[in-house]
Design a protein around this motif. Structure first.
Motif, PDB file in Angstrom:
ATOM      1  N   PRO A 139     -46.441 -16.351   0.992  1.00 49.48           N
ATOM      2  CA  PRO A 139     -47.674 -16.909   1.555  1.00 49.48           C
ATOM      3  C   PRO A 139     -48.644 -17.364   0.466  1.00 49.48           C
ATOM      4  CG  PRO A 139     -47.580 -14.516   1.856  1.00 49.48           C
ATOM      5  CD  PRO A 139     -46.358 -14.901   1.115  1.00 49.48           C
ATOM      6  N   HIS A 140     -49.431 -18.375   0.793  1.00 52.15           N
ATOM      7  CA  HIS A 140     -50.466 -18.850  -0.135  1.00 52.15           C
ATOM      8  C   HIS A 140     -51.787 -18.824   0.604  1.00 52.15           C
ATOM      9  CE1 HIS A 140     -47.525 -20.251  -3.100  1.00 52.15           C
ATOM     10  NE2 HIS A 140     -46.827 -20.674  -2.075  1.00 52.15           N
ATOM     11  N   GLN A 141     -52.388 -17.644   0.696  1.00 58.18           N
ATOM     12  CA  GLN A 141     -53.629 -17.514   1.457  1.00 58.18           C
ATOM     13  C   GLN A 141     -54.750 -18.355   0.860  1.00 58.18           C
ATOM     14  OE1 GLN A 141     -54.193 -16.349   4.253  1.00 58.18           O
ATOM     15  NE2 GLN A 141     -52.711 -14.761   4.752  1.00 58.18           N
ATOM     16  N   ASP A 142     -54.687 -18.593  -0.469  1.00 57.82           N
ATOM     17  CA  ASP A 142     -55.771 -19.320  -1.134  1.00 57.82           C
ATOM     18  C   ASP A 142     -55.839 -20.776  -0.709  1.00 57.82           C
ATOM     19  OD1 ASP A 142     -53.223 -19.181  -2.377  1.00 57.82           O
ATOM     20  OD2 ASP A 142     -54.024 -20.302  -4.091  1.00 57.82           O
ATOM     21  N   LEU A 143     -54.770 -21.293  -0.059  1.00 55.65           N
ATOM     22  CA  LEU A 143     -54.787 -22.694   0.363  1.00 55.65           C
ATOM     23  C   LEU A 143     -55.209 -22.855   1.827  1.00 55.65           C
ATOM     24  CD1 LEU A 143     -51.469 -23.816  -1.339  1.00 55.65           C
ATOM     25  CD2 LEU A 143     -53.793 -24.265  -2.108  1.00 55.65           C
ATOM     26  N   ASP A 157     -58.045 -22.285   4.969  1.00 57.45           N
ATOM     27  CA  ASP A 157     -59.466 -22.042   5.203  1.00 57.45           C
ATOM     28  C   ASP A 157     -59.644 -20.956   6.269  1.00 57.45           C
ATOM     29  OD1 ASP A 157     -58.983 -23.158   7.649  1.00 57.45           O
ATOM     30  OD2 ASP A 157     -60.043 -25.023   7.261  1.00 57.45           O
ATOM     31  N   ASP A 158     -60.904 -20.664   6.626  1.00 58.18           N
ATOM     32  CA  ASP A 158     -61.123 -19.536   7.530  1.00 58.18           C
ATOM     33  C   ASP A 158     -60.764 -19.853   8.975  1.00 58.18           C
ATOM     34  OD1 ASP A 158     -63.116 -21.325   7.616  1.00 58.18           O
ATOM     35  OD2 ASP A 158     -64.769 -19.946   7.211  1.00 58.18           O
ATOM     36  N   GLN A 159     -60.399 -21.130   9.258  1.00 54.33           N
ATOM     37  CA  GLN A 159     -59.890 -21.424  10.594  1.00 54.33           C
ATOM     38  C   GLN A 159     -58.371 -21.460  10.604  1.00 54.33           C
ATOM     39  OE1 GLN A 159     -62.240 -24.827  11.538  1.00 54.33           O
ATOM     40  NE2 GLN A 159     -63.933 -23.441  12.032  1.00 54.33           N
ATOM     41  N   SER A 160     -57.798 -20.866   9.601  1.00 55.89           N
ATOM     42  CA  SER A 160     -56.360 -20.733   9.394  1.00 55.89           C
ATOM     43  C   SER A 160     -55.656 -22.087   9.278  1.00 55.89           C
ATOM     44  CB  SER A 160     -55.703 -19.860  10.463  1.00 55.89           C
ATOM     45  OG  SER A 160     -55.650 -20.515  11.699  1.00 55.89           O
ATOM     46  N   LEU A 161     -56.418 -23.134   8.908  1.00 59.83           N
ATOM     47  CA  LEU A 161     -55.795 -24.436   8.647  1.00 59.83           C
ATOM     48  C   LEU A 161     -55.758 -24.662   7.130  1.00 59.83           C
ATOM     49  CD1 LEU A 161     -57.559 -26.560  11.380  1.00 59.83           C
ATOM     50  CD2 LEU A 161     -55.171 -25.873  11.323  1.00 59.83           C
ATOM     51  N   PRO A 162     -54.836 -25.506   6.663  1.00 64.09           N
ATOM     52  CA  PRO A 162     -54.756 -25.771   5.230  1.00 64.09           C
ATOM     53  C   PRO A 162     -56.038 -26.431   4.727  1.00 64.09           C
ATOM     54  CG  PRO A 162     -52.791 -26.549   6.348  1.00 64.09           C
ATOM     55  CD  PRO A 162     -53.756 -26.165   7.407  1.00 64.09           C
ATOM     56  N   LEU A 163     -56.424 -26.141   3.476  1.00 62.80           N
ATOM     57  CA  LEU A 163     -57.657 -26.692   2.902  1.00 62.80           C
ATOM     58  C   LEU A 163     -57.527 -28.183   2.630  1.00 62.80           C
ATOM     59  CD1 LEU A 163     -58.704 -23.874   0.431  1.00 62.80           C
ATOM     60  CD2 LEU A 163     -60.007 -24.706   2.386  1.00 62.80           C
ATOM     61  N   ASN A 164     -56.432 -28.573   1.964  1.00 58.25           N
ATOM     62  CA  ASN A 164     -56.249 -29.987   1.617  1.00 58.25           C
ATOM     63  C   ASN A 164     -56.010 -30.825   2.859  1.00 58.25           C
ATOM     64  OD1 ASN A 164     -56.532 -29.460  -1.072  1.00 58.25           O
ATOM     65  ND2 ASN A 164     -54.331 -29.260  -1.445  1.00 58.25           N
ATOM     66  N   PRO A 165     -56.370 -32.138   2.785  1.00 61.84           N
ATOM     67  CA  PRO A 165     -56.144 -32.995   3.965  1.00 61.84           C
ATOM     68  C   PRO A 165     -54.651 -33.194   4.229  1.00 61.84           C
ATOM     69  CG  PRO A 165     -56.864 -34.294   2.090  1.00 61.84           C
ATOM     70  CD  PRO A 165     -57.021 -32.864   1.693  1.00 61.84           C
ATOM     71  N   PHE A 166     -54.337 -33.733   5.399  1.00 64.03           N
ATOM     72  CA  PHE A 166     -52.961 -33.995   5.828  1.00 64.03           C
ATOM     73  C   PHE A 166     -52.084 -32.751   5.708  1.00 64.03           C
ATOM     74  CE2 PHE A 166     -54.532 -38.161   4.439  1.00 64.03           C
ATOM     75  CZ  PHE A 166     -54.517 -38.785   5.668  1.00 64.03           C
ATOM     76  N   GLY A 167     -52.558 -31.665   6.254  1.00 67.81           N
ATOM     77  CA  GLY A 167     -51.726 -30.467   6.295  1.00 67.81           C
ATOM     78  C   GLY A 167     -51.557 -29.810   4.942  1.00 67.81           C
ATOM     79  N   GLY A 168     -52.483 -30.058   4.026  1.00 71.47           N
ATOM     80  CA  GLY A 168     -52.444 -29.374   2.741  1.00 71.47           C
ATOM     81  C   GLY A 168     -51.453 -29.955   1.762  1.00 71.47           C
ATOM     82  N   GLY A 197     -47.050 -30.224   2.492  1.00 63.59           N
ATOM     83  CA  GLY A 197     -48.165 -29.402   2.929  1.00 63.59           C
ATOM     84  C   GLY A 197     -47.770 -27.938   3.028  1.00 63.59           C
ATOM     85  N   VAL A 198     -48.704 -27.144   3.513  1.00 65.02           N
ATOM     86  CA  VAL A 198     -48.406 -25.727   3.711  1.00 65.02           C
ATOM     87  C   VAL A 198     -48.592 -25.382   5.176  1.00 65.02           C
ATOM     88  CG1 VAL A 198     -48.943 -24.916   1.383  1.00 65.02           C
ATOM     89  CG2 VAL A 198     -50.772 -25.140   3.066  1.00 65.02           C
ATOM     90  N   GLU A 199     -47.927 -24.298   5.566  1.00 64.93           N
ATOM     91  CA  GLU A 199     -47.973 -23.835   6.946  1.00 64.93           C
ATOM     92  C   GLU A 199     -49.374 -23.304   7.251  1.00 64.93           C
ATOM     93  OE1 GLU A 199     -45.822 -20.280   7.324  1.00 64.93           O
ATOM     94  OE2 GLU A 199     -44.996 -20.787   9.269  1.00 64.93           O
ATOM     95  N   PRO A 200     -49.962 -23.642   8.407  1.00 68.29           N
ATOM     96  CA  PRO A 200     -51.248 -23.040   8.755  1.00 68.29           C
ATOM     97  C   PRO A 200     -51.094 -21.521   8.866  1.00 68.29           C
ATOM     98  CG  PRO A 200     -50.708 -24.846  10.229  1.00 68.29           C
ATOM     99  CD  PRO A 200     -49.495 -24.576   9.420  1.00 68.29           C
ATOM    100  N   ARG A 201     -52.187 -20.830   8.930  1.00 69.51           N
ATOM    101  CA  ARG A 201     -52.211 -19.365   9.053  1.00 69.51           C
ATOM    102  C   ARG A 201     -51.928 -18.647   7.742  1.00 69.51           C
ATOM    103  NH1 ARG A 201     -49.573 -19.215  14.198  1.00 69.51           N
ATOM    104  NH2 ARG A 201     -47.706 -19.066  12.947  1.00 69.51           N
ATOM    105  N   ILE A 202     -50.671 -18.730   7.227  1.00 73.34           N
ATOM    106  CA  ILE A 202     -50.404 -17.939   6.031  1.00 73.34           C
ATOM    107  C   ILE A 202     -50.026 -18.780   4.822  1.00 73.34           C
ATOM    108  CG2 ILE A 202     -49.932 -15.661   6.952  1.00 73.34           C
ATOM    109  CD1 ILE A 202     -47.076 -16.481   7.311  1.00 73.34           C
TER     110      ILE A 202
END
Lengths: 338, 333
Positions: free
Chosen positions: B75-79, B81-92, B100-105
């Motif tokens: 898991p990459h929790q640092d990527l 946000d607090d709404q469990s979506l990826p920080l970077n645009p287009f799915g991180g 991109g990265v998977e939402p949540r974890i």
């Protein structure tokens, strides 16, 4: 002809009986303790034995099966164990013929559950059938009439794409975007005709039915196109063209007619399969039909419900096969009856 | 009802394509002719390359995961946000995480999808092998024996077809997974789920192959070379598998390429219903299923696995159609 019908029906009865036996074997003849599931997770040894006797799981599979078949014609009383019935007569549930069994989990007869779920599934399937038949035939003919054109390629390509995407992905996409985000349709929820009238029933049904129809559309477009193209090469089409008939009339009256028989056959069988529950669509739109019933029963390890739904669905398919075969022999005299 | 199956009359191929040639006449085997026809079809060749690409990707994935190039589990929790979506645009999407990265974890999507292709393809490949083998064996037996054996196999086919497939796959999962773990002692979890999906797809998927093979056998068994073999004293085993089977490889191959994509879709549908291999083990189906709950907020995460499934399903189907046209020039489309 009548001998053929009777023979097909007898064969169908044998097939349904065989199916019930196979289903019972699959679900109850394995060394898995069905009573453990029926009783729930936190269930003492003693309670488990009571449940086992109440549902007849202490008897051999063939005997359970015979009891089920008897219940179909004569009805049964639950719990099945006589001592339990006498001990607590107020808790006896009568399950009238054709009795499909008793769901310990829901504490009601399966007949009750099915009679609530079946109208939902039937509404959904009927509307979807109408939509996909009309759409399939129209697009199929359109593609066939402009064979090789941009339109033809577009239609065939689009159906291939729809066919390739997983059906649940398309369904969830339509729900999320068409219904929720864009608000083209109301958020679908099942309403009975008795509660909201035909208009509301239909309005709420349209998106799920459209989704379901879309999943079947691809096959029907391709089939209509293929059959119409094939029949367009026949001699009688040349005759029709030669005598100066309009192109529209040639296609709709002559070419389509030949394609209609296999289309109706296919539609009959697909429709019968759907009556056993449009599992994915019902799950996505949360429609309380047979499909959703199956999913819930599966999650709850409710084996008698699963058995009942499998048998209902299988019987629909067998029945539809008989109807289609008989109709086929009736419509098309070239079909060998024998 | 008879199935208009694929008919391969190898003898007529040569006649049809024989063109007047100047110079030395080079003879070509029917297989070479079919291959030439297949190569000339651009769409089929494209589909073929896509399928090969997927197969290579599927083979490479376990190696890449073992060597740590792909990492589908960290898991990459640092990527996130607090709404469990990826920080970077287009799915991180970023250089480290091209899909991109998977939402949540925040597990790496590329790794999960790539590794998922591996699992999805092995499930459908094994299931197809079971289905086609069952279909071929039963079809040959039904076709060559005739009489009551044929009738019984016919009834078994009717019975199998009477069970609606999706419903059975769902309804049987409870009992069958319990059976697999408790009686066959397969370890619980992904292994048992894998065994369930493969066996159930195989067991309910053989009927079309059996019908087609039976039809083919009915015509082949009347051919002279089978009579010759019989007169020379060949036993039924030799006639089934040495004389008749080699003439069936074309329809079998076509069946294979048409059943395989159906099983890839079926695996995805079963994932959605929660009866296929479950996360954290990725399959294309369960990655896509997971993405559904984030569709409106994170479309990238949804569309990548969806398109990858659609692409392989389309290409396998086109490959199957192309093979059928190449192997049987009479069939047409």
């Amino acid at each position: 002809m009548w001998a053929y019908v009777v023979r097909r029906c007898l064969m169908g009865v044998v097939l349904i009986l065989a199916m019930t036996l196979v289903t019972f074997t699959l679900f109850f003849a394995t060394p898995i303790d069905a009573a453990r599931y029926a009783c729930g997770k936190n269930c003492s040894e003693e309670q488990r034995d009571i449940t086992r006797a109440a549902l007849g799981y202490d008897k051999p599979v063939v005997e359970q099966w015979a009891g089920f078949i008897k219940g179909l014609f004569a009805g049964r009383d639950f719990p099945l164990d006589e001592a339990q019935r006498e001990a607590a007569p107020e808790q006896v549930t009568h399950c009238a013929a054709p009795c499909l069994g008793f769901s310990n989990f829901n504490a009601k007869t399966i007949n009750e559950m099915v009679s609530e779920a079946l109208p939902v599934t039937i509404s959904l399937s009927v509307v979807a059938l109408v939509l996909w038949l009309i759409g399939g035939v129209l697009f199929g003919i359109l593609a066939a009439m402009r064979q090789g054109s941009f339109l033809d390629r577009g239609i065939v390509g689009a159906t291939l794409v729809i066919y390739a995407f997983p059906s649940f992905a398309i369904a969830v996409f339509l729900l999320n975007y068409v219904a929720i985000k864009w608000g083209v349709f109301p958020y679908p929820k099942y309403t009975q005709i008795a509660d909201g009238g035909v208009v509301e029933w239909f309005g709420n049904l349209l998106l799920p039915a459209l989704t379901l129809a879309l999943l079947f559309l691809a096959g029907y477009v391709r089939m209509t196109r293929a059959f119409v193209l094939e029949s367009l090469t026949e001699d009688y089409i040349r005759t029709a063209n030669a005598k100066g008939l309009q192109r529209k009339k040639v296609v709709f009256k002559h070419a389509l007619r030949a394609a209609l028989t296999p289309l109706v056959t296919m539609a009959g069988l697909d429709f019968a399969t759907l009556l056993g529950g449009a599992i994915i669509t019902e799950r996505v739109f949360n429609y309380p039909g047979l499909g959703l019933l199956t999913i819930q029963a599966n999650a709850a390890f409710d084996l008698p419900v699963l058995v009942a739904v499998v048998l209902i669905a299988g019987s629909f398919v067998i029945l539809a096969n008989i109807v289609v075969d008989v109709l086929y022999a009736y419509i098309d005299p070239r079909v060998r009856v024998g | 009802m008879t199935t208009p199956g694929t008919q391969v009359e190898i003898g007529e191929v040569a006649v049809e394509t024989a063109a007047p040639v100047a110079g030395p006449v080079v003879s070509k085997s029917p297989t070479q002719l079919a291959l030439a026809r297949f190569r000339a079809d651009k769409l089929s060749m494209f589909s073929f390359y896509v399928v090969v690409f997927y197969l290579i990707a599927a083979l490479l994935a376990p190696i890449l995961v073992a060597t740590g190039v792909l990492d589908p589990f960290t898991p990459h929790q640092d990527l996130i946000d607090d709404q469990s979506l990826p920080l970077n645009p287009f799915g991180g999407i970023s250089w480290e995480h091209p899909f991109g990265v998977e939402p949540r974890i925040g597990r790496d999507s590329l790794s999960r999808i790539w590794y998922g292709i591996s699992f999805s393809l092995s499930i459908s490949l094994l299931a197809t092998l079971i289905a086609v083998t069952l279909g071929v064996v039963l079809g040959i037996i039904a076709g060559t024996s005739g009489g009551w054996v044929d009738a019984i196999i016919g009834r078994i086919i009717d019975l199998t077809l009477a069970f609606p497939q999706t419903l059975m796959l769902l309804a049987l999962s409870t009992v069958a997974v319990a059976f697999i773990t408790q009686v066959l002692h397969v370890p619980e979890g992904p292994t048992a789920q894998f065994v369930y999906v493969v066996s159930i797809l195989g067991i309910f998927g053989w009927t079309s192959t059996a019908r087609i093979v039976r039809g083919q056998v009915l015509s082949i068994r009347e051919r002279e070379f089978v009579y010759a073999a019989r007169l020379l004293g060949a036993g039924p085993g030799r006639i089934y598998f040495k004389e008749i089977l080699p003439n069936l490889w074309a329809p079998i191959l076509v069946q294979f390429t048409l059943i395989m994509p159906a099983f890839i879709s079926a695996e995805a549908a079963l994932s959605y219903l929660g009866v296929s291999v479950k996360p954290p083990t990725p399959t294309l189906g369960n990655v896509l299923t997971d993405s559904l709950s984030f569709m409106s907020d994170n479309f990238t995460y949804f569309i990548i696995p969806a398109v990858l499934i659609a692409l392989i399903v389309v290409c396998f189907n086109l490959l199957g159609d192309g093979l059928r046209d190449a192997l049987d020039p009479k069939s047409g489309r």
